[in-house]
Write an enzyme that holds these catalytic residues in place. Sequence first.
Site, PDB file in Angstrom:
ATOM      1  N   ASN A   9      24.074  48.754  24.376  1.00  0.00           N
ATOM      2  CA  ASN A   9      25.454  48.973  24.812  1.00  0.00           C
ATOM      3  C   ASN A   9      25.424  49.951  25.988  1.00  0.00           C
ATOM      4  O   ASN A   9      25.203  51.137  25.792  1.00  0.00           O
ATOM      5  CB  ASN A   9      26.260  49.545  23.633  1.00  0.00           C
ATOM      6  CG  ASN A   9      27.675  49.934  24.029  1.00  0.00           C
ATOM      7  OD1 ASN A   9      28.134  49.615  25.131  1.00  0.00           O
ATOM      8  ND2 ASN A   9      28.381  50.622  23.142  1.00  0.00           N
ATOM      9  N   LYS A  11      27.790  50.904  27.820  1.00  0.00           N
ATOM     10  CA  LYS A  11      29.034  51.671  27.966  1.00  0.00           C
ATOM     11  C   LYS A  11      29.509  51.629  29.431  1.00  0.00           C
ATOM     12  O   LYS A  11      29.348  50.604  30.082  1.00  0.00           O
ATOM     13  CB  LYS A  11      28.846  53.095  27.426  1.00  0.00           C
ATOM     14  CG  LYS A  11      28.291  53.060  25.978  1.00  0.00           C
ATOM     15  CD  LYS A  11      28.336  54.357  25.263  1.00  0.00           C
ATOM     16  CE  LYS A  11      27.755  54.178  23.861  1.00  0.00           C
ATOM     17  NZ  LYS A  11      27.792  55.375  23.053  1.00  0.00           N
ATOM     18  N   HIS A  95      34.227  49.855  18.068  1.00  0.00           N
ATOM     19  CA  HIS A  95      33.342  50.973  18.398  1.00  0.00           C
ATOM     20  C   HIS A  95      34.129  52.279  18.253  1.00  0.00           C
ATOM     21  O   HIS A  95      35.312  52.333  18.594  1.00  0.00           O
ATOM     22  CB  HIS A  95      32.817  50.818  19.830  1.00  0.00           C
ATOM     23  CG  HIS A  95      31.679  51.757  20.114  1.00  0.00           C
ATOM     24  ND1 HIS A  95      31.871  53.092  20.373  1.00  0.00           N
ATOM     25  CD2 HIS A  95      30.329  51.549  20.141  1.00  0.00           C
ATOM     26  CE1 HIS A  95      30.685  53.675  20.556  1.00  0.00           C
ATOM     27  NE2 HIS A  95      29.741  52.753  20.427  1.00  0.00           N
ATOM     28  N   GLU A  97      34.225  54.859  19.979  1.00  0.00           N
ATOM     29  CA  GLU A  97      34.844  55.336  21.224  1.00  0.00           C
ATOM     30  C   GLU A  97      36.168  54.620  21.475  1.00  0.00           C
ATOM     31  O   GLU A  97      37.115  55.200  22.014  1.00  0.00           O
ATOM     32  CB  GLU A  97      33.860  55.163  22.395  1.00  0.00           C
ATOM     33  CG  GLU A  97      32.740  56.199  22.308  1.00  0.00           C
ATOM     34  CD  GLU A  97      31.412  55.770  22.887  1.00  0.00           C
ATOM     35  OE1 GLU A  97      31.363  54.803  23.674  1.00  0.00           O
ATOM     36  OE2 GLU A  97      30.388  56.404  22.538  1.00  0.00           O
ATOM     37  N   GLU A 167      27.488  52.929  12.641  1.00  0.00           N
ATOM     38  CA  GLU A 167      27.303  53.949  13.668  1.00  0.00           C
ATOM     39  C   GLU A 167      28.024  55.230  13.243  1.00  0.00           C
ATOM     40  O   GLU A 167      29.232  55.379  13.511  1.00  0.00           O
ATOM     41  CB  GLU A 167      27.875  53.480  15.011  1.00  0.00           C
ATOM     42  CG  GLU A 167      27.156  52.309  15.626  1.00  0.00           C
ATOM     43  CD  GLU A 167      27.265  52.307  17.157  1.00  0.00           C
ATOM     44  OE1 GLU A 167      26.219  52.239  17.794  1.00  0.00           O
ATOM     45  OE2 GLU A 167      28.384  52.398  17.690  1.00  0.00           O
ATOM     46  N   GLY A 173      25.304  59.592  20.714  1.00  0.00           N
ATOM     47  CA  GLY A 173      25.152  60.413  21.915  1.00  0.00           C
ATOM     48  C   GLY A 173      24.835  61.868  21.636  1.00  0.00           C
ATOM     49  O   GLY A 173      24.891  62.696  22.552  1.00  0.00           O
ATOM     50  N   SER A 213      21.945  57.504  18.527  1.00  0.00           N
ATOM     51  CA  SER A 213      20.752  58.239  18.981  1.00  0.00           C
ATOM     52  C   SER A 213      19.447  57.562  18.582  1.00  0.00           C
ATOM     53  O   SER A 213      18.484  58.224  18.203  1.00  0.00           O
ATOM     54  CB  SER A 213      20.801  59.690  18.477  1.00  0.00           C
ATOM     55  OG  SER A 213      21.898  60.362  19.057  1.00  0.00           O
TER      56      SER A 213
HETATM   57  P1  13P Z   1      23.608  56.411  21.651  1.00  0.00           P
HETATM   58  O1  13P Z   1      22.405  55.537  21.363  1.00  0.00           O
HETATM   59  O2  13P Z   1      23.657  56.898  23.050  1.00  0.00           O
HETATM   60  O3  13P Z   1      23.747  57.481  20.604  1.00  0.00           O
HETATM   61  O4  13P Z   1      24.897  55.456  21.495  1.00  0.00           O
HETATM   62  C1  13P Z   1      25.057  54.692  20.355  1.00  0.00           C
HETATM   63  C2  13P Z   1      26.196  53.776  20.527  1.00  0.00           C
HETATM   64  O5  13P Z   1      27.328  54.193  20.567  1.00  0.00           O
HETATM   65  C3  13P Z   1      25.911  52.345  20.679  1.00  0.00           C
HETATM   66  O6  13P Z   1      27.065  51.580  20.563  1.00  0.00           O
END
Ligand code: 13P
Length: 251
Positions: A9, A11, A95, A97, A167, A173, A213
């Site tokens: 992903n 982003k 997600h 976010e 997640e 992150g 992560s």
């Molecule tokens: P990270 O791997 O940067 O922690 O992000 C995970 C994520 O949100 C994947 O959708």
Amino acid sequence: MRKMLVAGNWKMNKTVPESLELIHALMGKLNDSCPVEVVLIPPFTALYPAAEALRGSRIQLGAQNISHLSKGAVTGEISGTLLISVGCRYVLVGHSERRNLFQEDDAMINQKLKTALSEGLYPILCVGESWEEREAGKTENIIGHQLKAGLDGLTQMEMRKMTLAYEPVWAIGSGKNAQPEQVQEIHEAIRNNLSSQYEPAVAKDIRIVYGGSVTPENCSNLMAQPDVDGALVGGASLDADSFYAIINAIK
Ligand code: 13P
């Protein structure tokens, strides 16, 4: 037997030239015998050139978001039909976010899943708890609710097109991945939860991937857990070497 899936992903990263550079670097490393299903999830702006670059390869394409509506005067939104037309097979829904920054609630997520499925996409539904919820011992309750409300009304057939992604919000992150045993515990709980509501084969066969992560260093232990069927990778998917190292560690 569930096939492992590793999705990157990206982003809100990567211009079109940067996307193509990453894709070409990755294609140079992956060979046809790779037993893992690899999915790239670039920003909308890079989907079409990515699809062109991936033509003939086994790497699949996914989108980061989808409109809950299927067509019409909906300025700024992207429908499932539009995503299919640029070569997407998968789409992320729910997600954290999107839930947190754009106030997407479970009812909206449920509508997005139904729209995605009716338009021929394979959704990846993300669920997960915040750190406060984990500390309060509410993890399974929160995820149980996200699953019940998010998947409400889906048929057994539709469930067969779903992938789930666990997640934990605190792991995204943060550089602080959930421990393999914690992940296994939740993935097993998700499978048990589904088995009480759907045919046993749905719960047994559905892919549940972990995100938060994931790195080349921690992925082998995470992916070795019996109920972990792959990874949803953010930061480490932005670099061909680290993303390939993650794919390569899953065998
Ligand atoms: P990270 O791997 O940067 O922690 O992000 C995970 C994520 O949100 C994947 O959708």
